[in-house]
Design an enzyme around this catalytic site. Structure first.
Site, PDB file in Angstrom:
ATOM      1  N   LYS B 191     -43.544 -27.533 -26.819  1.00 24.77           N
ATOM      2  CA  LYS B 191     -42.948 -27.174 -28.114  1.00 24.77           C
ATOM      3  C   LYS B 191     -42.730 -28.475 -28.890  1.00 24.77           C
ATOM      4  CE  LYS B 191     -39.355 -26.656 -30.216  1.00 24.77           C
ATOM      5  NZ  LYS B 191     -38.940 -27.324 -31.478  1.00 24.77           N
ATOM      6  N   GLY B 243     -34.837 -35.772 -26.460  1.00 21.75           N
ATOM      7  CA  GLY B 243     -34.126 -35.443 -27.688  1.00 21.75           C
ATOM      8  C   GLY B 243     -32.672 -35.858 -27.593  1.00 21.75           C
ATOM      9  N   SER B 244     -31.825 -35.153 -28.327  1.00 22.52           N
ATOM     10  CA  SER B 244     -30.426 -35.565 -28.411  1.00 22.52           C
ATOM     11  C   SER B 244     -29.657 -35.200 -27.145  1.00 22.52           C
ATOM     12  CB  SER B 244     -29.757 -34.896 -29.606  1.00 22.52           C
ATOM     13  OG  SER B 244     -29.544 -33.530 -29.332  1.00 22.52           O
ATOM     14  N   THR B 245     -28.586 -35.961 -26.894  1.00 25.38           N
ATOM     15  CA  THR B 245     -27.739 -35.680 -25.738  1.00 25.38           C
ATOM     16  C   THR B 245     -27.090 -34.306 -25.868  1.00 25.38           C
ATOM     17  OG1 THR B 245     -27.386 -37.998 -25.173  1.00 25.38           O
ATOM     18  CG2 THR B 245     -25.654 -36.463 -24.516  1.00 25.38           C
ATOM     19  N   GLY B 248     -29.606 -31.832 -24.861  1.00 25.15           N
ATOM     20  CA  GLY B 248     -29.849 -32.061 -23.433  1.00 25.15           C
ATOM     21  C   GLY B 248     -28.801 -31.390 -22.561  1.00 25.15           C
ATOM     22  N   GLU B 265     -34.592 -36.975 -21.254  1.00 21.83           N
ATOM     23  CA  GLU B 265     -34.579 -38.313 -21.842  1.00 21.83           C
ATOM     24  C   GLU B 265     -33.833 -38.183 -23.154  1.00 21.83           C
ATOM     25  OE1 GLU B 265     -34.831 -41.125 -23.862  1.00 21.83           O
ATOM     26  OE2 GLU B 265     -36.989 -40.932 -24.171  1.00 21.83           O
ATOM     27  N   CYS B 299     -34.652 -43.721 -29.569  1.00 13.09           N
ATOM     28  CA  CYS B 299     -33.502 -43.472 -28.693  1.00 13.09           C
ATOM     29  C   CYS B 299     -33.028 -44.751 -28.024  1.00 13.09           C
ATOM     30  CB  CYS B 299     -33.858 -42.419 -27.656  1.00 13.09           C
ATOM     31  SG  CYS B 299     -35.440 -42.712 -26.870  1.00 13.09           S
ATOM     32  N   GLU B 396     -24.656 -42.400 -31.857  1.00 12.89           N
ATOM     33  CA  GLU B 396     -26.043 -42.714 -32.126  1.00 12.89           C
ATOM     34  C   GLU B 396     -26.349 -42.331 -33.572  1.00 12.89           C
ATOM     35  OE1 GLU B 396     -29.041 -40.388 -30.038  1.00 12.89           O
ATOM     36  OE2 GLU B 396     -30.249 -42.198 -29.817  1.00 12.89           O
TER      37      GLU B 396
END
Lengths: 306, 486
Positions: B191, B243-245, B248, B265, B299, B396
């Site tokens: 995706k 992607g973003s935490t 995640g 990641e 990142c 971030e």
């Protein structure tokens, strides 16, 4: 002459190198395999679990900073001291697990040998899984394993000593520190192991042992922000019993801070939840995977030049 | 110092043949989505609509997973590993052959400078396929401890991998995900990010050109709900996410209690640490590369600059001078250093966080560069008077914004660097070797760059500590994420 009345031991927690009772003042009755009263064990609380995490965190810099050679010697020392208490462990294991004396002795032999096996791994893993990476450029590039940090361990419920050693030894071999929930119904061998750790050069706080109700304490550890990894081995129930711990819920709680999770053994398909089963701990581990499960890979780059 | 004038040097768009609309790539062909919805993808440098792409729903994801399962069972897992590897070699070659087309398309859809898409993203993507192609028939020697082995002693694949990738390096992240998955014998449903689907759709054409068996690679475009459907699909064996935490965490929660293997990641807030003995010119270049590469949409960006107090003034002065020379503008111009911010939404986030920096008392300095009128732009920005407690030192930003702090001793630098829930990367600048090694041991980060920054290679494992995720991509270590555990 009347038979001498034996002096019974108070079984306590092992936290930060000391043997406190639960701060809650609670205890619970521990019976042998036939249901007869053996002792009252400390029933650890949420506060005890948090204190244990603090102790483990405080011990991490020293333990992870020790040389791998040094850690190996300390682990070997644990095996030496256990050997001296062989009879005591055999008695505890026989009582807890309902084993014959001969079988209990064999379990203790295996537990001691497991410490020796992991002692040897401390200064090998970096060579086995580290790498000098051939990057396409003028750079020195090296990957090495490093300890993850503070690991919460649910120790196996059935195998009270060999299972316990099989999950604790790899964590500390890799340089992490841990908070361990001992087998809920068979906690006493773990308390004796604490006495061994306290006298075998393992710095206080590197291994912290809690006794009590797994389902009560485990969620606090799973969601604790300063816990880096979670071993769910002890989520598997005693054979023939229903689970008291929902390992999926614990894994979900751990997700809040991206805590690394080692799932319990089981045989379900990828997409579905399934029951956890306790493996046969007498089988020698197939390599250092439990050590590596609690290690991170660090990669360092530096340019080359004149 | 002489000032150079640059004439426009635009790369030609003619190399790209854009379709007005794209379907989903499932089972080797483009198909319309079952529920029929679509979205527009725009050029962030001009706000021009580039194309319409399908939004995959749950039924589309299901169809793609079924196609991947069928391909896994009937073709890919039965094929000799050497043949699998040869497909990957083919793909690597086609990526090189169509490199310029991919680079231009990436810059159009993402907004990154053509210099970066041409010289970094696309060559590295091809390199990832080359590297992993060679592993396909050598997995038995990869030292994958604890892997389940087949009768021939070769580590077994997992089955179907569901992969969700971000918008900052669309093609490169595709390569990081697809190459190791295929090399180890898995099939994939990928995706792409909502705002950058086009190079993944071009990759579908590359799979066609390579005669890759249908269903081995499936590409389902869409947004968050599409990704959630993929991650939660019961017949997916492996989930890989970059992607973003925040997302995640959601994925880790979704996967919890299943037997799906997961690698994440996630975000970062890297400290770039400069000692007073550092080679100053190289260091300033490294700081700029660390935070302004790819508009700071990285990142592992060096977003927290920690400078030793004695040289802080000098470093900041030189940095401002260097930042004043950065050319911000047309991503397709070969002289452009900093391109467009990827989306209006991301621009808003950067703008908001920078405003919080002002409000909390940090001192803002903005590079004096002209910005285009249309599109999404943010000038290279530097904040001084930043304390570790400030939002811009903790969150971030994922944009061209650098927060500068100071330290006195190496121990203080380590403490400040590690004071973050993230742990993806870190930088060290000093001429003293023993100090580099001492620092590298203590920085809790998955990648440590010493006297360099933002270097990537398919042979070099990449991934984070703590809340930057788990698992590694690249190198021998990255293969472990795609093989079954015993």
């Amino acid at each position: 002459m009347a038979a001498r009345l034996d002096v019974r031991k108070t079984y306590k927690l092992y936290v930060g190198g000391k043997f406190p009772r639960s701060e809650s003042g609670r205890s619970y009755e521990v019976t042998d395999a036939k249901g007869r009263f053996v002792a009252n064990a400390a029933k650890a609380s949420r506060k005890d679990a948090r204190d244990a995490v603090l102790a483990a965190r405080a011990a991490f810099a020293g333990w992870s900073g020790a040389t791998a050679y040094n850690r190996g010697q300390v682990l070997y020392r644990v095996a030496e001291v256990m050997e001296g208490r062989h009879a005591q462990f055999a008695e505890e294991v026989a009582r807890a697990e309902g084993l014959t004396a001969a079988k209990a002795r064999a379990v203790v032999d295996a537990a001691i040998d497991r410490w020796v096996w992991y002692a040897g791994w401390t200064d090998k893993v970096a060579q086995v899984v580290g790498a000098a990476n051939p990057v396409a450029g003028p750079y020195f590039n090296l990957s090495v394993p490093e300890p993850t940090g503070v690991v919460a361990v649910l120790a196996p419920q059935a195998s009270s000593l060999l299972g316990l050693v099989s999950v604790v030894a790899p964590v500390v071999a890799g340089g992490s520190t841990c908070v361990v929930l001992a087998s809920e119904r068979r906690p006493l061998p773990a308390v004796v192991l604490g006495e061994v750790l306290a006298t075998s050069d393992v710095p206080g706080g590197v291994v912290n042992l809690l006794t009590g109700v797994t389902a009560e304490t485990a969620p606090w550890l799973a969601s604790h922000e300063d816990v880096d990894a979670l071993d769910l081995a002890g989520a598997a129930p005693l054979p023939g019993e229903d689970p008291t711990v929902d390992w999926g819920a614990l894994e979900a709680a751990a997700a809040a801070t991206l805590t690394r999770v080692v799932r319990p053994a089981g045989s379900g398909a990828s997409g579905e939840a399934d029951g956890a089963v306790e493996p046969d701990w007498t089988v020698l581990p197939d390599g250092p995977r439990r050590v590596l499960a609690f290690m991170e890979t660090k990669t360092v780059w530096h340019p080359k030049g004149r | 110092m002489p000032t150079f004038e640059y004439a426009p040097a635009p790369e030609s768009r003619a190399v790209v043949d854009l379709q007005p609309s794209y379907g989903l790539f499932i089972g080797g062909e483009f198909v319309d989505p079952v529920d029929g919805t679509s979205m527009k993808t725009v050029n962030p440098a001009t706000e021009e609509v580039l194309s319409e792409v399908a939004v995959g729903g749950a039924a589309d994801v299901d169809r793609a997973v079924k196609a991947a399962r069928r391909a896994y069972e009937r073709t890919w897992s039965r094929m000799p590993a050497a043949e699998r590897g040869k497909y990957l070699f083919r793909i690597a070659r086609i990526l090189q052959e169509r490199g310029r087309e991919l680079a231009v398309l990436e810059s159009l859809d993402n907004g990154k400078p053509i210099r970066e898409s041409r010289d970094v993203d696309v060559p590295l993507a091809a390199a990832h396929f080359f590297y992993h192609a060679g592993w396909a028939d050598k997995l038995a020697w990869a030292g994958l401890h604890g892997a389940a082995l087949g009768p021939d002693g070769v580590p077994l694949p997992l089955g179907v991998a569901g992969q969700v990738i971000p918008w900052n390096f669309p093609l490169l992240m595709l390569a990081w995900k697809v190459a190791p998955a295929l090399a180890t014998g898995n099939t994939v449903v990928l995706k792409p990010a909502e705002t950058t689907p086009l190079t993944a759709l071009l990759f579908a054409d590359i799979c066609r050109q390579a005669d890759l068996p249908p269903g081995v690679v499936n590409i389902v475009t869409g947004a968050g709900a599409t990704g959630a459907a993929l991650v939660g699909h019961p017949d997916v064996d492996k989930v890989a996410f970059t992607g973003s935490t925040a997302v995640g965490r959601e994925i880790a929660r979704t996967v919890a209690g299943s037997r799906k293997k997961l690698t994440l990641e996630l975000g970062g807030k890297a400290a770039n640490i400069v000692f007073d003995d550092a080679a100053i010119d190289e260091t300033v270049e490294g700081i700029v590369d660390g935070i302004f590469f790819n508009q700071g949409h990285v990142c592992c960006a060096g977003s927290r600059l920690l400078v030793q107090e004695t040289i802080a003034e000098e470093v900041v002065g030189r940095l401002q001078q260097r930042m004043s020379q950065l050319r911000v503008g047309d991503p397709l111009d070969k002289n452009t250093d900093v391109g467009a911010v990827n989306s209006a939404e991301q621009l808003q986030r950067i703008t908001d966080l920078a405003a919080v920096g002002d409000a909390e008392g940090a001192q803002r300095w903005t590079a004096p560069c002209p910005l285009p009128e249309n599109g999404f732009w943010f000038s290279p920005t530097l904040f001084t008077n930043v304390s570790p407690a400030h939002t811009i030192a903790r969150d971030e930003i994922f944009g061209p914004v650098l927060s500068v702090m100071t330290f006195r001793t190496p121990s203080e630098a380590v403490t400040k660097a590690n004071t973050t829930p993230y742990g993806l990367s870190a930088g060290i600048w000093t001429e003293k070797g023993s100090r580099i090694l001492w620092m590298a041991d203590r920085l809790r980060a998955g990648v440590v760059w010493a006297n360099t920054f933002n270097r990537f290679d398919p042979t070099s494992p990449f991934g984070g500590y703590k809340e930057s995720g788990y698992g590694r991509e690249g190198g021998r270590h990255g293969l472990a994420a795609y093989v079954k555990e015993a």
